[in-house]
Design a protein around this motif. Structure first.
Motif, PDB file in Angstrom:
ATOM      1  N   LEU A 103     -20.342 -10.629 -27.374  1.00 52.66           N
ATOM      2  CA  LEU A 103     -21.592 -11.104 -26.758  1.00 52.66           C
ATOM      3  C   LEU A 103     -21.322 -12.557 -26.400  1.00 52.66           C
ATOM      4  CD1 LEU A 103     -24.389  -9.487 -26.561  1.00 52.66           C
ATOM      5  CD2 LEU A 103     -25.233 -11.200 -28.156  1.00 52.66           C
ATOM      6  N   HIS A 104     -21.335 -12.887 -25.111  1.00 53.84           N
ATOM      7  CA  HIS A 104     -20.912 -14.223 -24.693  1.00 53.84           C
ATOM      8  C   HIS A 104     -22.059 -15.229 -24.682  1.00 53.84           C
ATOM      9  CE1 HIS A 104     -17.308 -12.179 -22.461  1.00 53.84           C
ATOM     10  NE2 HIS A 104     -17.270 -12.033 -23.775  1.00 53.84           N
ATOM     11  N   ASN A 105     -23.276 -14.716 -24.446  1.00 53.01           N
ATOM     12  CA  ASN A 105     -24.450 -15.596 -24.436  1.00 53.01           C
ATOM     13  C   ASN A 105     -25.145 -15.508 -25.790  1.00 53.01           C
ATOM     14  OD1 ASN A 105     -24.577 -16.356 -21.397  1.00 53.01           O
ATOM     15  ND2 ASN A 105     -24.217 -14.153 -21.438  1.00 53.01           N
ATOM     16  N   ASP A 106     -26.148 -16.359 -25.989  1.00 56.86           N
ATOM     17  CA  ASP A 106     -26.772 -16.286 -27.313  1.00 56.86           C
ATOM     18  C   ASP A 106     -27.714 -15.083 -27.426  1.00 56.86           C
ATOM     19  OD1 ASP A 106     -28.345 -18.830 -25.942  1.00 56.86           O
ATOM     20  OD2 ASP A 106     -29.651 -17.398 -26.967  1.00 56.86           O
ATOM     21  N   VAL A 107     -27.876 -14.660 -28.668  1.00 57.69           N
ATOM     22  CA  VAL A 107     -28.591 -13.412 -28.963  1.00 57.69           C
ATOM     23  C   VAL A 107     -29.993 -13.417 -28.358  1.00 57.69           C
ATOM     24  CG1 VAL A 107     -29.662 -12.118 -30.877  1.00 57.69           C
ATOM     25  CG2 VAL A 107     -27.258 -12.860 -31.042  1.00 57.69           C
ATOM     26  N   ASP A 108     -30.746 -14.510 -28.538  1.00 55.78           N
ATOM     27  CA  ASP A 108     -32.135 -14.533 -28.056  1.00 55.78           C
ATOM     28  C   ASP A 108     -32.217 -14.397 -26.541  1.00 55.78           C
ATOM     29  OD1 ASP A 108     -33.117 -14.732 -30.582  1.00 55.78           O
ATOM     30  OD2 ASP A 108     -33.319 -16.905 -30.560  1.00 55.78           O
ATOM     31  N   THR A 109     -31.308 -15.054 -25.832  1.00 57.01           N
ATOM     32  CA  THR A 109     -31.334 -14.988 -24.367  1.00 57.01           C
ATOM     33  C   THR A 109     -31.038 -13.563 -23.894  1.00 57.01           C
ATOM     34  OG1 THR A 109     -30.477 -17.228 -24.345  1.00 57.01           O
ATOM     35  CG2 THR A 109     -30.348 -16.024 -22.267  1.00 57.01           C
ATOM     36  N   VAL A 110     -30.015 -12.949 -24.485  1.00 55.92           N
ATOM     37  CA  VAL A 110     -29.622 -11.600 -24.050  1.00 55.92           C
ATOM     38  C   VAL A 110     -30.732 -10.599 -24.367  1.00 55.92           C
ATOM     39  CG1 VAL A 110     -27.949  -9.727 -24.335  1.00 55.92           C
ATOM     40  CG2 VAL A 110     -27.168 -12.111 -24.332  1.00 55.92           C
ATOM     41  N   LEU A 111     -31.302 -10.698 -25.571  1.00 56.61           N
ATOM     42  CA  LEU A 111     -32.345  -9.724 -25.932  1.00 56.61           C
ATOM     43  C   LEU A 111     -33.630  -9.955 -25.147  1.00 56.61           C
ATOM     44  CD1 LEU A 111     -31.900  -9.009 -29.737  1.00 56.61           C
ATOM     45  CD2 LEU A 111     -31.121  -7.699 -27.760  1.00 56.61           C
ATOM     46  N   ASP A 112     -33.930 -11.191 -24.821  1.00 52.46           N
ATOM     47  CA  ASP A 112     -35.109 -11.438 -23.985  1.00 52.46           C
ATOM     48  C   ASP A 112     -34.938 -10.705 -22.649  1.00 52.46           C
ATOM     49  OD1 ASP A 112     -37.618 -12.852 -23.341  1.00 52.46           O
ATOM     50  OD2 ASP A 112     -36.370 -13.802 -21.806  1.00 52.46           O
TER      51      ASP A 112
END
Ligand code: GLN
Length: 303
Positions: free
Chosen positions: A177-186
């Motif tokens: 997962l290259h981006n942060d968790v919150d950004t991807v899940l949003d």
């Protein structure tokens, strides 16, 4: 063939069934949807359309969106999706976590949640304004600017999506997962919260029934990519019920926990159904039955 009469017969038979399954209670906003809703819609490649019941009512398309996200991610030639997600059926529930750990952070396929979260990560990296750009992609391929996210559903899932947070953190721990968790899940929760009717879903999936050629504009997915996405829909579109769907219905397709299912016969048609009661595997109970009836009565399937 009198498609309208066939759809009407299926409607009578399927809606008479007493046990209609249960809505997806783990997303609070979806828990109270009336399981008596039922819509069925057919769009032939000739342009003829047929529908019964609530085929024009919008609902949460949930994992049906994963095929559209995969199509958009596949259009970036610089991205090698297969380095990050496999294409094998998982044989496990869509939200299972154990396989991520066992298989070192490479999800089995893009349609279980872990795989879809990796695809979401790819889109977040590739798109300038991920949520707006993905929505515009869906509006473009359907030619319908009224399509939108249901923000209440996205917020509801964000507040309760602990297994998806766990999956994303596991993927992150393996470097997938290259981006942060919150950004991807949003992004992922909005993608799943697309609010569309059976008519709009059929329009979107026409791309896959028409060798990648869009009906409303010049957008095009190569035939090879369409062939591959259809293959993944057939083998992985229904999680641990993919074998059953291929056996009973015999079409590539994709389900969502909002109770929608879309399936297609290349060069022929797209069929979409909405019945919000789910079976134990998280697929629409009456939706599966309706599609089985359709391919049985019409003798139309890829086999
Ligand atoms: N948004 C849902 C989730 O992540 C999608 C699941 C589904 O439709 N199978 O749990």
């Amino acid at each position: 063939m009198d498609y309208q009469a066939i759809l009407e017969t299926i409607y009578q038979q399927v809606t008479a069934i007493k046990d209609k399954g249960t809505p997806a209670a783990y997303i609070p906003e979806l828990a109270h949807i009336d399981v008596n809703n039922f819509g069925l819609y057919l769009q032939n490649n000739t342009g003829d359309v047929y529908g019964v019941g609530e085929y024009d009512t919008k609902f949460s398309i949930q994992s049906i969106s994963k095929a559209l996200a995969l199509a958009l991610a596949s259009s970036f030639d610089a991205v090698d999706i297969l380095k990050r997600v496999d294409v094998e059926p998982s044989g496990h529930p869509f939200n299972q976590l154990a396989l991520i750990e066992i298989e070192n952070g490479i999800p089995r396929n893009p349609f279980i949640n872990s795989g879809a979260i990796v695809i979401a990560d790819i889109l977040v990296s590739q798109l300038e304004n991920p949520k707006a750009d993905f929505l515009n992609y869906v509006r473009d391929i359907t030619g319908d600017t009224s399509i939108a996210y249901d923000l209440n559903v996205a917020a509801s899932e964000k507040a309760t999506g602990h297994k998806n947070f766990a999956a994303a953190h596991l993927l992150k721990s393996f470097g997938n997962l290259h981006n942060d968790v919150d950004t991807v899940l949003d992004f992922y929760f909005h993608q799943c919260a697309l609010h569309m009717s059976c008519v709009q879903i059929a329009k979107a999936f026409h791309l896959f029934a028409n060798r990648g050629k869009c009906q409303v504009n010049k957008l095009r997915l190569t035939e090879q990519k369409v062939k591959r996405i259809n293959a993944i829909m057939l083998t992985c579109g229904f999680y641990d019920e993919a074998g059953e769907f291929a056996f009973e219905v015999g079409l590539p397709g994709k389900s969502g926990v909002g109770g929608g299912i879309v399936a297609l016969l290349p060069d022929n048609f797209v069929i979409s159904v909405w019945a919000p009661g789910l079976n134990k595997r998280g697929n629409s109970k009456l939706g599966m039955l309706a599609l089985e009836q359709f391919t049985t009565k019409t003798e139309l399937s890829i086999f």
